[in-house]
Design a protein around this motif. Structure first.
Motif, PDB file in Angstrom:
ATOM      1  N   LYS A 154       0.846  -1.206   0.000  1.00  0.00           N
ATOM      2  CA  LYS A 154       0.000   0.000   0.000  1.00  0.00           C
ATOM      3  C   LYS A 154       0.877   1.249   0.000  1.00  0.00           C
ATOM      4  O   LYS A 154       1.949   1.249   0.615  1.00  0.00           O
ATOM      5  N   GLN A 165      -3.178   0.387  -3.724  1.00  0.00           N
ATOM      6  CA  GLN A 165      -2.710  -0.833  -3.059  1.00  0.00           C
ATOM      7  C   GLN A 165      -2.938  -2.055  -3.925  1.00  0.00           C
ATOM      8  O   GLN A 165      -3.768  -2.042  -4.834  1.00  0.00           O
ATOM      9  N   VAL A 194      -3.979 -10.643   6.954  1.00  0.00           N
ATOM     10  CA  VAL A 194      -4.720 -11.075   8.142  1.00  0.00           C
ATOM     11  C   VAL A 194      -5.937 -11.865   7.651  1.00  0.00           C
ATOM     12  O   VAL A 194      -6.796 -11.294   6.982  1.00  0.00           O
ATOM     13  N   GLU A 199     -14.800  -7.602   9.270  1.00  0.00           N
ATOM     14  CA  GLU A 199     -14.214  -6.276   9.502  1.00  0.00           C
ATOM     15  C   GLU A 199     -15.201  -5.507  10.387  1.00  0.00           C
ATOM     16  O   GLU A 199     -16.423  -5.643  10.230  1.00  0.00           O
TER      17      GLU A 199
HETATM   18  P1  AMP Z   1      -7.363  -0.284   3.753  1.00  0.00           P
HETATM   19  O1  AMP Z   1      -7.137   0.700   2.668  1.00  0.00           O
HETATM   20  O2  AMP Z   1      -6.164  -0.503   4.624  1.00  0.00           O
HETATM   21  O3  AMP Z   1      -8.612  -0.007   4.554  1.00  0.00           O
HETATM   22  O4  AMP Z   1      -7.639  -1.673   3.004  1.00  0.00           O
HETATM   23  C1  AMP Z   1      -8.772  -1.885   2.172  1.00  0.00           C
HETATM   24  C2  AMP Z   1      -9.316  -3.289   2.352  1.00  0.00           C
HETATM   25  O5  AMP Z   1      -8.357  -4.266   1.929  1.00  0.00           O
HETATM   26  C3  AMP Z   1      -9.613  -3.647   3.799  1.00  0.00           C
HETATM   27  O6  AMP Z   1     -10.912  -3.192   4.155  1.00  0.00           O
HETATM   28  C4  AMP Z   1      -9.495  -5.163   3.771  1.00  0.00           C
HETATM   29  O7  AMP Z   1     -10.672  -5.756   3.265  1.00  0.00           O
HETATM   30  C5  AMP Z   1      -8.360  -5.414   2.799  1.00  0.00           C
HETATM   31  N1  AMP Z   1      -7.069  -5.447   3.512  1.00  0.00           N
HETATM   32  C6  AMP Z   1      -6.228  -4.422   3.685  1.00  0.00           C
HETATM   33  N2  AMP Z   1      -5.132  -4.775   4.391  1.00  0.00           N
HETATM   34  C7  AMP Z   1      -5.278  -6.082   4.680  1.00  0.00           C
HETATM   35  C8  AMP Z   1      -4.476  -7.050   5.398  1.00  0.00           C
HETATM   36  N3  AMP Z   1      -3.282  -6.730   5.921  1.00  0.00           N
HETATM   37  N4  AMP Z   1      -4.967  -8.302   5.519  1.00  0.00           N
HETATM   38  C9  AMP Z   1      -6.156  -8.637   4.970  1.00  0.00           C
HETATM   39  N5  AMP Z   1      -6.948  -7.786   4.276  1.00  0.00           N
HETATM   40  C10 AMP Z   1      -6.520  -6.523   4.124  1.00  0.00           C
END
Ligand code: AMP
Length: 384
Positions: A154, A165, A194, A199
């Motif tokens: 990301k 990302q 993870v 969520e």
């Molecule tokens: P974020 O921009 O960090 O909110 O990521 C967007 C979405 O990607 C999250 O709501 C998760 O569904 C998925 N995601 C992001 N990081 C992870 C991670 N480290 N492990 C698993 N799923 C992830």
């Protein structure tokens, strides 16, 4: 005034003016709530008649980073806040001696950057996905070696709703053009995957006096990386929910929070909670609070920045919130005639686009599963 608070100088009374940087739906709902409490509201946003300006007393039409405009907002407001995290920190610092900015700049500085945010969380004793800083391809190779596949690369700043990302499932994905694009950015984070079961998010608020209040846990379901549904109570054991709320409170104390903060978490199958992201403002997953709680996230944010005492939050009814994106607007408008019990919000955006957040629907219910079925059977959200 009698000394009703520990910090009477931070108390902003009714009739005073809240200045909001950013004029989208979050600013709009802050403004509605502030107006109901008898405050005046001025918005800074480049788009004339933006959603928040429609609910406010006045608008300064200028870019967010326009220093002269921020100075004018500071001059005309008694307290300054913002509805998004990409605020120009230097501009805020420049006006700090002219207007109250209870949220300060530390929280924004920390949450603007994923490495700083995750490092803060780890140092505060909270669990996150394992992570490593990545500045170039050599860093990426080393980080992948350490964290293994799958993992997520990301950008540290500026990403939203899944932009900036890429999930790396195998060595092949290292050569994906999006990997290259994210790497070009130059300041990235690699996160271990993870394997979450759910969520969720928790809104927490704290005022200058140090009062804290926490909202119920929302279960969040995303589609195409954009929030689709929030369900409250989250369908997980009460003990897990309490732990999520305690974690949010711990973060609020550790970061010396003033105002409201959204804490997004992953829930493992065994109830392990991993903090994914912090949003230093009201959050889409907290919109349900407008109808389902005794106080909304917007009312509580305004109270916190004005250093009013913070109420204990009660959930008045189970609730489902569904987002209305551009492609759902026409279908949702038809549902108005079918579901008199549903609350239909429309942000008044001039232009509707695919995947743009245009409104949301809040449904108070005694039967979450039946409500989810009604949403599905409406076929309005079939693209999700
Ligand atoms: P974020 O921009 O960090 O909110 O990521 C967007 C979405 O990607 C999250 O709501 C998760 O569904 C998925 N995601 C992001 N990081 C992870 C991670 N480290 N492990 C698993 N799923 C992830």
């Amino acid at each position: 005034m009698p000394n009703l608070t520990k910090h009477p100088e931070a108390y902003i009374e009714q009739g005073k003016t809240i200045g909001i940087i950013g004029g989208g739906q979050l600013g709009q709902m802050m403004a509605f709530s502030a107006k109901a409490a008898g405050m005046k509201v001025i918005i800074l946003d480049p788009t004339p008649q933006c959603p928040a300006a429609q609910a406010a007393d006045d608008q300064i039409v200028a870019p967010y980073a326009d220093v002269a405009a921020i100075k004018e907002l500071a001059r005309r407001a008694d307290v300054l806040t913002y509805e998004f995290e990409n605020v120009d920190l230097q501009a805020l610092k420049d006006v700090a001696d002219q207007v109250a900015i209870p949220q300060g700049t530390n929280l924004l500085y920390t949450t603007k950057n994923r490495i700083r945010e995750k490092t803060f969380l780890r140092d505060a004793g909270l669990q996150t996905a394992p992570f490593a800083a990545v500045k170039n391809r050599a860093d990426l190779n080393a980080a992948v070696e350490k964290l293994g596949y799958p993992c997520v690369l990301k950008t540290c700043e500026g990403g939203y709703d899944g932009h900036g990302q890429i999930v790396l499932k195998s060595a092949q994905d290292l050569d994906d053009p999006i990997t290259e694009e994210v790497l070009q950015y130059g300041d990235d984070i690699l996160e271990g995957w993870v394997p979450f079961k759910m969520e969720c998010s928790v809104m927490v608020a704290r005022n200058t006096d140090g009062d804290i209040t926490v909202f119920p846990v929302s279960e969040n379901i995303h589609a195409h990386e954009i929030l689709h549904l929030s369900i409250v109570p989250a369908r997980m054991p009460v003990e897990w929910q309490q732990r999520a709320q305690q974690m949010a409170e711990k973060i609020a104390e550790a970061i010396d929070l003033k105002g409201i903060l959204g804490v997004e978490m992953f829930v493992g199958a065994d109830g392990q909670l991993y903090v994914n992201e912090l949003a230093p403002r009201p959050h889409n997953s907290g919109h349900y609070t407008i109808e389902a709680c005794n106080f909304s996230q917007f009312a509580v944010h305004n109270r916190a920045i004005c250093n009013w005492p913070l109420p204990k939050i009660k959930l008045m009814s189970p609730v489902v919130m569904v987002n209305v994106l551009g492609q759902h607007v026409a279908g949702t408008r038809r549902l108005i005639h079918e579901y008199p019990q549903w609350h239909f919000h429309d942000y008044g955006k001039a232009e509707s686009r695919h995947n743009r957040k245009m409104g949301h629907v809040t449904i108070l219910t005694d039967d979450i599963e039946a409500t989810l079925k009604q949403i599905k059977d409406s076929h309005v959200w079939d693209d999700e």
